[in-house]
Design a protein around this motif. Sequence first.
Motif, PDB file in Angstrom:
ATOM      1  N   TYR A   1     106.453  10.414 -15.335  1.00  0.00           N
ATOM      2  CA  TYR A   1     105.721  10.445 -14.067  1.00  0.00           C
ATOM      3  C   TYR A   1     104.497  11.252 -13.992  1.00  0.00           C
ATOM      4  CZ  TYR A   1     110.668   9.168 -12.726  1.00  0.00           C
ATOM      5  OH  TYR A   1     111.811   8.474 -12.680  1.00  0.00           O
ATOM      6  N   PHE A   2     104.466  12.305 -14.931  1.00  0.00           N
ATOM      7  CA  PHE A   2     103.305  12.795 -15.377  1.00  0.00           C
ATOM      8  C   PHE A   2     102.232  11.831 -15.814  1.00  0.00           C
ATOM      9  CE2 PHE A   2     100.348  15.004 -18.231  1.00  0.00           C
ATOM     10  CZ  PHE A   2      99.786  16.079 -17.211  1.00  0.00           C
ATOM     11  N   LEU A   3     102.455  11.103 -16.864  1.00  0.00           N
ATOM     12  CA  LEU A   3     101.602  10.033 -17.207  1.00  0.00           C
ATOM     13  C   LEU A   3     101.070   9.245 -16.049  1.00  0.00           C
ATOM     14  CD1 LEU A   3     102.942   9.353 -20.692  1.00  0.00           C
ATOM     15  CD2 LEU A   3     101.046  10.757 -20.305  1.00  0.00           C
ATOM     16  N   VAL A   4     101.928   8.700 -15.168  1.00  0.00           N
ATOM     17  CA  VAL A   4     101.619   7.739 -14.226  1.00  0.00           C
ATOM     18  C   VAL A   4     100.723   8.460 -13.369  1.00  0.00           C
ATOM     19  CG1 VAL A   4     102.630   6.254 -12.226  1.00  0.00           C
ATOM     20  CG2 VAL A   4     103.499   6.206 -14.529  1.00  0.00           C
ATOM     21  N   THR A   5     101.089   9.593 -12.793  1.00  0.00           N
ATOM     22  CA  THR A   5     100.294  10.555 -11.822  1.00  0.00           C
ATOM     23  C   THR A   5      98.957  10.593 -12.546  1.00  0.00           C
ATOM     24  OG1 THR A   5     102.438  11.325 -11.132  1.00  0.00           O
ATOM     25  CG2 THR A   5     100.443  12.449 -10.621  1.00  0.00           C
ATOM     26  N   LEU A   6      98.831  11.025 -13.838  1.00  0.00           N
ATOM     27  CA  LEU A   6      97.683  11.215 -14.342  1.00  0.00           C
ATOM     28  C   LEU A   6      96.622   9.873 -14.463  1.00  0.00           C
ATOM     29  CD1 LEU A   6      95.696  13.260 -15.953  1.00  0.00           C
ATOM     30  CD2 LEU A   6      96.737  12.500 -18.075  1.00  0.00           C
ATOM     31  N   ALA A   7      97.374   8.814 -14.746  1.00  0.00           N
ATOM     32  CA  ALA A   7      96.646   7.641 -14.823  1.00  0.00           C
ATOM     33  C   ALA A   7      96.179   7.124 -13.290  1.00  0.00           C
ATOM     34  CB  ALA A   7      97.457   6.469 -15.327  1.00  0.00           C
TER      35      ALA A   7
ATOM     36  N   VAL B   1      95.397   9.454 -10.725  1.00  0.00           N
ATOM     37  CA  VAL B   1      94.447  10.110 -10.348  1.00  0.00           C
ATOM     38  C   VAL B   1      93.131   9.846 -11.123  1.00  0.00           C
ATOM     39  CG1 VAL B   1      93.434  12.650 -10.477  1.00  0.00           C
ATOM     40  CG2 VAL B   1      95.836  12.102  -9.961  1.00  0.00           C
ATOM     41  N   VAL B   2      93.355   9.477 -12.440  1.00  0.00           N
ATOM     42  CA  VAL B   2      91.889   9.134 -13.168  1.00  0.00           C
ATOM     43  C   VAL B   2      91.533   7.913 -12.724  1.00  0.00           C
ATOM     44  CG1 VAL B   2      91.211   8.391 -15.680  1.00  0.00           C
ATOM     45  CG2 VAL B   2      92.477  10.209 -15.344  1.00  0.00           C
ATOM     46  N   TRP B   3      92.241   6.835 -12.287  1.00  0.00           N
ATOM     47  CA  TRP B   3      91.757   5.517 -11.699  1.00  0.00           C
ATOM     48  C   TRP B   3      91.083   5.881 -10.226  1.00  0.00           C
ATOM     49  CZ3 TRP B   3      91.435   0.804 -12.852  1.00  0.00           C
ATOM     50  CH2 TRP B   3      91.088  -0.279 -12.228  1.00  0.00           C
ATOM     51  N   MET B   4      91.526   6.628  -9.400  1.00  0.00           N
ATOM     52  CA  MET B   4      91.105   7.115  -8.173  1.00  0.00           C
ATOM     53  C   MET B   4      89.689   7.729  -8.251  1.00  0.00           C
ATOM     54  SD  MET B   4      93.016   5.611  -6.142  1.00  0.00           S
ATOM     55  CE  MET B   4      92.206   6.197  -4.503  1.00  0.00           C
TER      56      MET B   4
ATOM     57  N   ASP C   1      88.011   3.179  -9.059  1.00  0.00           N
ATOM     58  CA  ASP C   1      88.307   2.768  -7.805  1.00  0.00           C
ATOM     59  C   ASP C   1      86.984   2.290  -6.897  1.00  0.00           C
ATOM     60  OD1 ASP C   1      90.339   1.743  -5.928  1.00  0.00           O
ATOM     61  OD2 ASP C   1      89.693   3.679  -4.454  1.00  0.00           O
ATOM     62  N   LYS C   2      86.676   1.496  -6.082  1.00  0.00           N
ATOM     63  CA  LYS C   2      85.880   1.169  -5.314  1.00  0.00           C
ATOM     64  C   LYS C   2      85.221   2.409  -4.440  1.00  0.00           C
ATOM     65  CE  LYS C   2      87.507  -1.070  -1.242  1.00  0.00           C
ATOM     66  NZ  LYS C   2      87.422  -1.990  -0.091  1.00  0.00           N
ATOM     67  N   ASN C   3      86.299   3.408  -4.010  1.00  0.00           N
ATOM     68  CA  ASN C   3      85.929   4.591  -3.396  1.00  0.00           C
ATOM     69  C   ASN C   3      86.005   5.790  -4.099  1.00  0.00           C
ATOM     70  OD1 ASN C   3      85.561   3.265  -0.835  1.00  0.00           O
ATOM     71  ND2 ASN C   3      87.715   2.898  -0.756  1.00  0.00           N
ATOM     72  N   ASP C   4      85.469   5.654  -5.352  1.00  0.00           N
ATOM     73  CA  ASP C   4      85.375   6.865  -6.444  1.00  0.00           C
ATOM     74  C   ASP C   4      84.506   7.830  -5.799  1.00  0.00           C
ATOM     75  OD1 ASP C   4      83.087   5.699  -6.775  1.00  0.00           O
ATOM     76  OD2 ASP C   4      83.181   5.511  -9.119  1.00  0.00           O
ATOM     77  N   LEU C   5      84.430   8.939  -6.596  1.00  0.00           N
ATOM     78  CA  LEU C   5      83.823  10.167  -6.375  1.00  0.00           C
ATOM     79  C   LEU C   5      82.324   9.919  -5.894  1.00  0.00           C
ATOM     80  CD1 LEU C   5      85.706  12.997  -8.049  1.00  0.00           C
ATOM     81  CD2 LEU C   5      85.895  12.411  -5.577  1.00  0.00           C
ATOM     82  N   PHE C   6      81.869   9.214  -7.115  1.00  0.00           N
ATOM     83  CA  PHE C   6      80.356   8.973  -7.086  1.00  0.00           C
ATOM     84  C   PHE C   6      80.102   7.948  -5.858  1.00  0.00           C
ATOM     85  CE2 PHE C   6      81.823   9.111 -11.464  1.00  0.00           C
ATOM     86  CZ  PHE C   6      81.342  10.516 -11.816  1.00  0.00           C
ATOM     87  N   SER C   7      80.866   7.155  -5.496  1.00  0.00           N
ATOM     88  CA  SER C   7      80.535   6.448  -4.281  1.00  0.00           C
ATOM     89  C   SER C   7      80.548   7.169  -3.299  1.00  0.00           C
ATOM     90  CB  SER C   7      81.417   5.104  -4.222  1.00  0.00           C
ATOM     91  OG  SER C   7      81.311   4.187  -5.332  1.00  0.00           O
ATOM     92  N   GLN C   8      81.586   7.985  -2.822  1.00  0.00           N
ATOM     93  CA  GLN C   8      81.623   8.850  -1.774  1.00  0.00           C
ATOM     94  C   GLN C   8      80.482   9.696  -1.552  1.00  0.00           C
ATOM     95  OE1 GLN C   8      84.195   8.683   0.501  1.00  0.00           O
ATOM     96  NE2 GLN C   8      84.897   7.034  -0.687  1.00  0.00           N
ATOM     97  N   TYR C   9      79.938  10.486  -2.829  1.00  0.00           N
ATOM     98  CA  TYR C   9      78.826  10.912  -2.744  1.00  0.00           C
ATOM     99  C   TYR C   9      77.834  10.390  -2.204  1.00  0.00           C
ATOM    100  CZ  TYR C   9      75.054  14.044  -4.232  1.00  0.00           C
ATOM    101  OH  TYR C   9      73.692  14.737  -4.361  1.00  0.00           O
TER     102      TYR C   9
END
Length: 105
Positions: A19-25, A27-30, A34-42
């Motif tokens: 569950y931790f590994l899936v959650t970590l994966a 979060v890293v993906w998002m 993802d198309k709405n990643d942090l850089f795109s949001q900025y």
Amino acid sequence: MKFETAQMKRLIDLIKNKYFLVTLAFVVWMIFFDKNDLFSQYEYHQQLDKLKQEEAFYKIETEKVNKDLDELTSDKAKLEKFAREKYLMKKDNEDVFVIIHENKK
């Protein structure tokens, strides 16, 4: 020493937890892929700020133009002055001389 080994075992158990590994994966993906990643949001936020500034500028310019339009449609003297200054119009019995100043460099 016993406390450190207990912490290491707990950390290893956490890393092995699916569950931790899936959650970590997830979060890293998002955050990065993802198309709405942090850089795109900025970038979207920067673009939004720029568009808001442009909107404010154009609202002010629209107000100025509407004010000029109201003045020109309501006052014949201002309309004549505007036509003379902007479009170099003249009356039939007048001559217009345009003076252009040369810039000395």
